[in-house]
Design a protein around this motif. Structure first.
Motif, PDB file in Angstrom:
ATOM      1  N   ALA A  11       0.817  -1.163   0.052  1.00 48.72           N
ATOM      2  CA  ALA A  11      -0.220   0.220   0.485  1.00 48.72           C
ATOM      3  C   ALA A  11       1.074   1.501   0.240  1.00 48.72           C
ATOM      4  O   ALA A  11       0.823   2.097  -0.458  1.00 48.72           O
ATOM      5  N   ALA A  12       1.831   1.034   0.708  1.00 45.00           N
ATOM      6  CA  ALA A  12       2.945   2.792   0.362  1.00 45.00           C
ATOM      7  C   ALA A  12       3.827   2.337   0.033  1.00 45.00           C
ATOM      8  O   ALA A  12       3.459   3.695  -0.991  1.00 45.00           O
ATOM      9  N   ALA A  13       3.856   1.562  -1.198  1.00 43.23           N
ATOM     10  CA  ALA A  13       4.384   1.626  -2.202  1.00 43.23           C
ATOM     11  C   ALA A  13       3.448   2.282  -3.613  1.00 43.23           C
ATOM     12  O   ALA A  13       4.064   3.075  -4.575  1.00 43.23           O
ATOM     13  N   ILE A  14       2.351   1.932  -3.848  1.00 44.75           N
ATOM     14  CA  ILE A  14       1.935   2.423  -4.538  1.00 44.75           C
ATOM     15  C   ILE A  14       1.112   3.934  -4.534  1.00 44.75           C
ATOM     16  O   ILE A  14       1.263   4.948  -5.674  1.00 44.75           O
ATOM     17  N   ALA A  15       0.767   3.704  -3.097  1.00 45.81           N
ATOM     18  CA  ALA A  15       1.006   5.701  -2.328  1.00 45.81           C
ATOM     19  C   ALA A  15       1.768   6.439  -1.867  1.00 45.81           C
ATOM     20  O   ALA A  15       2.012   7.159  -2.170  1.00 45.81           O
ATOM     21  N   CYS A  16       3.039   6.159  -2.885  1.00 40.29           N
ATOM     22  CA  CYS A  16       4.930   6.548  -2.156  1.00 40.29           C
ATOM     23  C   CYS A  16       4.700   8.287  -2.844  1.00 40.29           C
ATOM     24  O   CYS A  16       4.899   8.775  -2.833  1.00 40.29           O
ATOM     25  N   THR A  17       3.592   8.497  -4.191  1.00 35.07           N
ATOM     26  CA  THR A  17       3.825   9.684  -3.925  1.00 35.07           C
ATOM     27  C   THR A  17       2.502  10.530  -3.925  1.00 35.07           C
ATOM     28  O   THR A  17       0.966   9.848  -3.166  1.00 35.07           O
ATOM     29  N   ALA A  18       2.758  11.209  -3.307  1.00 33.56           N
ATOM     30  CA  ALA A  18       1.353  12.360  -2.811  1.00 33.56           C
ATOM     31  C   ALA A  18       0.514  12.859  -3.552  1.00 33.56           C
ATOM     32  O   ALA A  18       0.618  13.169  -4.651  1.00 33.56           O
ATOM     33  N   PRO A  19      -0.499  12.532  -3.159  1.00 38.71           N
ATOM     34  CA  PRO A  19      -1.858  12.651  -3.864  1.00 38.71           C
ATOM     35  C   PRO A  19      -1.822  14.094  -4.772  1.00 38.71           C
ATOM     36  O   PRO A  19      -1.580  15.139  -3.641  1.00 38.71           O
ATOM     37  N   LEU A  20      -2.083  14.725  -5.485  1.00 35.97           N
ATOM     38  CA  LEU A  20      -2.143  15.853  -6.562  1.00 35.97           C
ATOM     39  C   LEU A  20      -3.551  16.397  -6.358  1.00 35.97           C
ATOM     40  O   LEU A  20      -4.684  15.463  -6.700  1.00 35.97           O
ATOM     41  N   ALA A  21      -4.044  17.421  -6.860  1.00 35.14           N
ATOM     42  CA  ALA A  21      -5.649  17.652  -6.805  1.00 35.14           C
ATOM     43  C   ALA A  21      -5.394  18.654  -8.711  1.00 35.14           C
ATOM     44  O   ALA A  21      -4.545  20.139  -8.475  1.00 35.14           O
ATOM     45  N   LEU A  22      -5.728  18.249  -9.253  1.00 37.67           N
ATOM     46  CA  LEU A  22      -6.368  19.279 -10.214  1.00 37.67           C
ATOM     47  C   LEU A  22      -6.822  20.690 -10.243  1.00 37.67           C
ATOM     48  O   LEU A  22      -7.682  20.539  -9.571  1.00 37.67           O
ATOM     49  N   GLN A 335      -0.168 -12.863  -9.650  1.00 41.74           N
ATOM     50  CA  GLN A 335       0.408 -12.816 -10.189  1.00 41.74           C
ATOM     51  C   GLN A 335       1.242 -11.532  -9.815  1.00 41.74           C
ATOM     52  O   GLN A 335       3.063 -11.547  -9.401  1.00 41.74           O
ATOM     53  N   GLY A 336       0.388 -10.096  -9.695  1.00 40.95           N
ATOM     54  CA  GLY A 336       1.395  -9.190  -8.730  1.00 40.95           C
ATOM     55  C   GLY A 336       1.355  -9.148  -7.934  1.00 40.95           C
ATOM     56  O   GLY A 336       2.983  -8.465  -7.525  1.00 40.95           O
ATOM     57  N   SER A 337       0.599 -10.026  -7.280  1.00 46.08           N
ATOM     58  CA  SER A 337       0.476  -9.848  -5.711  1.00 46.08           C
ATOM     59  C   SER A 337       2.046 -10.908  -5.416  1.00 46.08           C
ATOM     60  O   SER A 337       2.936 -10.651  -4.489  1.00 46.08           O
ATOM     61  N   MET A 338       2.102 -11.964  -5.577  1.00 46.27           N
ATOM     62  CA  MET A 338       3.075 -12.683  -5.768  1.00 46.27           C
ATOM     63  C   MET A 338       4.517 -12.164  -6.250  1.00 46.27           C
ATOM     64  O   MET A 338       5.718 -12.195  -5.046  1.00 46.27           O
ATOM     65  N   SER A 339       4.561 -10.878  -7.206  1.00 46.34           N
ATOM     66  CA  SER A 339       5.920 -10.449  -7.273  1.00 46.34           C
ATOM     67  C   SER A 339       6.246  -9.484  -6.438  1.00 46.34           C
ATOM     68  O   SER A 339       7.153  -9.365  -5.706  1.00 46.34           O
ATOM     69  N   ALA A 340       4.941  -8.958  -5.973  1.00 50.38           N
ATOM     70  CA  ALA A 340       5.349  -7.896  -4.882  1.00 50.38           C
ATOM     71  C   ALA A 340       5.842  -8.501  -3.242  1.00 50.38           C
ATOM     72  O   ALA A 340       6.305  -8.006  -2.472  1.00 50.38           O
ATOM     73  N   ARG A 341       4.999  -9.625  -3.096  1.00 51.51           N
ATOM     74  CA  ARG A 341       6.083 -10.467  -2.190  1.00 51.51           C
ATOM     75  C   ARG A 341       7.073 -11.093  -2.037  1.00 51.51           C
ATOM     76  O   ARG A 341       7.863 -10.730  -1.336  1.00 51.51           O
ATOM     77  N   GLN A 342       7.795 -11.135  -3.471  1.00 51.94           N
ATOM     78  CA  GLN A 342       9.132 -11.104  -4.134  1.00 51.94           C
ATOM     79  C   GLN A 342      10.126 -10.008  -3.484  1.00 51.94           C
ATOM     80  O   GLN A 342      11.940 -10.621  -3.461  1.00 51.94           O
ATOM     81  N   GLY A 343       9.766  -9.323  -3.874  1.00 48.40           N
ATOM     82  CA  GLY A 343      10.238  -7.511  -3.012  1.00 48.40           C
ATOM     83  C   GLY A 343       9.906  -6.992  -4.396  1.00 48.40           C
ATOM     84  O   GLY A 343      10.714  -5.424  -4.832  1.00 48.40           O
ATOM     85  N   VAL A 344       9.111  -6.822  -5.649  1.00 45.06           N
ATOM     86  CA  VAL A 344       9.338  -6.026  -6.641  1.00 45.06           C
ATOM     87  C   VAL A 344       8.050  -4.811  -6.165  1.00 45.06           C
ATOM     88  O   VAL A 344       7.638  -4.686  -5.310  1.00 45.06           O
ATOM     89  N   PRO A 345       8.838  -3.737  -5.855  1.00 49.91           N
ATOM     90  CA  PRO A 345       7.189  -2.868  -5.268  1.00 49.91           C
ATOM     91  C   PRO A 345       6.598  -2.831  -5.929  1.00 49.91           C
ATOM     92  O   PRO A 345       6.328  -2.745  -6.980  1.00 49.91           O
ATOM     93  N   GLY A 346       5.568  -2.554  -4.960  1.00 50.19           N
ATOM     94  CA  GLY A 346       4.131  -2.141  -5.446  1.00 50.19           C
ATOM     95  C   GLY A 346       3.485  -1.904  -6.526  1.00 50.19           C
ATOM     96  O   GLY A 346       2.744  -2.254  -7.318  1.00 50.19           O
ATOM     97  N   SER A 347       4.665  -0.657  -6.524  1.00 52.08           N
ATOM     98  CA  SER A 347       4.691   0.510  -8.287  1.00 52.08           C
ATOM     99  C   SER A 347       4.148  -0.420  -9.261  1.00 52.08           C
ATOM    100  O   SER A 347       3.079  -0.564  -9.783  1.00 52.08           O
ATOM    101  N   GLN A 348       5.503  -0.754  -8.931  1.00 54.44           N
ATOM    102  CA  GLN A 348       6.293  -1.861 -10.580  1.00 54.44           C
ATOM    103  C   GLN A 348       4.975  -3.031 -10.733  1.00 54.44           C
ATOM    104  O   GLN A 348       5.034  -3.138 -11.796  1.00 54.44           O
ATOM    105  N   ALA A 349       4.936  -3.221  -9.398  1.00 51.58           N
ATOM    106  CA  ALA A 349       4.207  -4.931  -9.974  1.00 51.58           C
ATOM    107  C   ALA A 349       2.953  -4.278 -10.080  1.00 51.58           C
ATOM    108  O   ALA A 349       2.227  -5.174 -11.347  1.00 51.58           O
TER     109      ALA A 349
END
Length: 412
Positions: A11-22, A335-349
């Motif tokens: 969760a932290a990896a996916i949301a690593c960028t602070a939310p932006l407002a348009l 497949q994305g969950s397991m890849s992240a479990r292995q160490g691939v950053p969540g945003s990249q998974a």
């Protein structure tokens, strides 16, 4: 506690960028006959180049194309609206290696000749079959539906959207969408021809590729070679099934080195990760799966985190597949969950399920992220899409509602 710990990291990896407002901008008013839709969610993860996240957020589309992504804004009269106040909105997932053409194992795998570039899966696709409907309900909105790997060139596949009620013509994204090749292992034939050995398989592939290039140079017309010629002119991509370090190396050497095609290495299991650095150096995208971890080639019995090895090698593009129904199509997100479990950053998974397969096949101008101008293919999840505890709540393809869990129930 261990599961909770690694999901918190995701969760932290996916949301690593602070939310932006348009700046709030009104949506365009609908003209007569236009179809508009607006989706409201607790979090919109764009998966675009800057990884924008909006909390809360809104995505709106007109006639199937996204016209707005950002903070909640006013919605003019006439728009169909969907609201999930606790959901995550993400792009629809894309699987470049799928065989659920007819909903089962009735897909094409012509074994007469060792190469069949004149063949296509188009005639075998059954629209809205059970496999496609299940894929849609699991958040998979685009599939590359391809021939089997019984021969060195099984033919050409179709890029197809998982509409739950549609005709073939309306669901097709590209036909042909690309070529399917099997470099090693499965197509090793017992008929006494050159396909018996891996050296023979390489010769067979090299021979027909040289014929296609010669025909292009000569301006010759040959129905059997017409689509293969488009591989060599760069008009179409090619997906190559391979395994083992020898097979993966041969794939990179032939399709990127010798022929310089728009090629994607698929599978790469059984030790293929050992040449990941070579693939990265040659600029070869990898579409990994269905095994994202491997114990078959380990000398110690330990499980090799192959998805992590590929991502960590510096590949220009790393994506994931199911080879469905080898792994059920609805388990692409795992497949994305397991890849992240292995160490691939969540945003990249998450990118490996969305933006990266789109980029690998050159369809990222339409698919793979939530951006203005792209197809309105988006999925609302009850939580983090890489969390096995999350479920799909809503699926829109081309801005049309295809699945709503509250209405249709749980399909998988």
């Amino acid at each position: 506690m261990r599961a909770l710990s690694w999901m918190a990291v995701l969760a932290a990896a996916i949301a690593c960028t602070a939310p932006l407002a348009l700046a709030e901008e009104p949506l365009p008013a609908l003209a007569a006959g236009q179809r508009g839709v607006a989706v409201h969610a607790a979090r919109v993860v764009t998966v675009d180049e800057t990884d924008r996240v909006f909390e809360p957020g809104m995505v709106a589309a007109v006639d199937g194309r996204i016209v707005y992504v950002g903070a909640p804004a006013g919605v003019p009269e006439g728009y169909e609206q969907h609201r999930r106040d606790e959901a995550w909105a993400v792009p629809g997932m894309i699987d470049l290696h799928a065989h659920v053409l007819s909903g089962g194992f009735g897909d094409i795998n012509d074994m007469v000749l060792s190469v069949g570039p004149e063949l296509s899966t188009a005639a075998a696709i059954v629209p809205s079959n059970r496999g496609l409907r299940t894929a849609c309900a699991a958040g998979v909105t685009t599939l590359f539906l391809i021939p089997g790997s019984g021969t060195s060139i099984g033919g050409f596949g179709v890029l197809y959207k998982t509409h739950t009620r549609s005709t073939f013509e309306n669901a097709v994204f590209a036909n042909p969408g690309g070529m399917k090749v099997a470099q090693t292992h499965n197509p090793e034939r017992r008929g006494g021809d050159l396909g018996l050995t891996r050296a023979g398989l390489s010769w067979v592939l090299g021979n027909i590729n040289d014929r296609a290039r010669a025909a292009t140079t000569a301006g010759a017309e040959d129905f059997a070679l017409a689509n293969l010629q488009k591989i060599h002119t760069g008009e179409l991509p090619v997906l190559i099934h391979c395994a083992g370090s020898d097979g993966a190396a041969a794939t990179v050497r032939m399709w990127r080195g010798t022929y310089q095609t728009r090629s994607v290495l698929s599978h790469g299991s059984l030790g293929g990760h050992r040449v990941a650095a070579y693939a990265a150096r040659m600029g070869m995208p990898v579409n990994h799966g269905p095994r994202t971890q491997d114990y078959f080639v380990s000398r110690t019995g330990a499980v090799e985190p192959t998805a992590f090895h590929y991502w960590n090698s510096g590949l220009p593009n790393f994506s994931l597949n199911t080879d469905s129904p080898v792994i059920p199509q609805e388990e692409l997100f795992l497949q994305g969950s397991m890849s992240a479990r292995q160490g691939v950053p969540g945003s990249q998974a998450l990118r490996a399920l969305t933006a990266h397969p789109a980029r690998a096949f050159g369809i990222d101008h339409r698919l793979g992220s939530l951006e203005v101008g792209k197809d309105a293919d988006l999925v609302l999840w009850s939580g983090n899409p890489l969390d096995p505890r999350s479920r799909v709540e809503l699926v829109l393809i081309d801005g049309e509602l295809q699945y709503d869990r509250t209405v249709h129930g749980q399909w998988f």
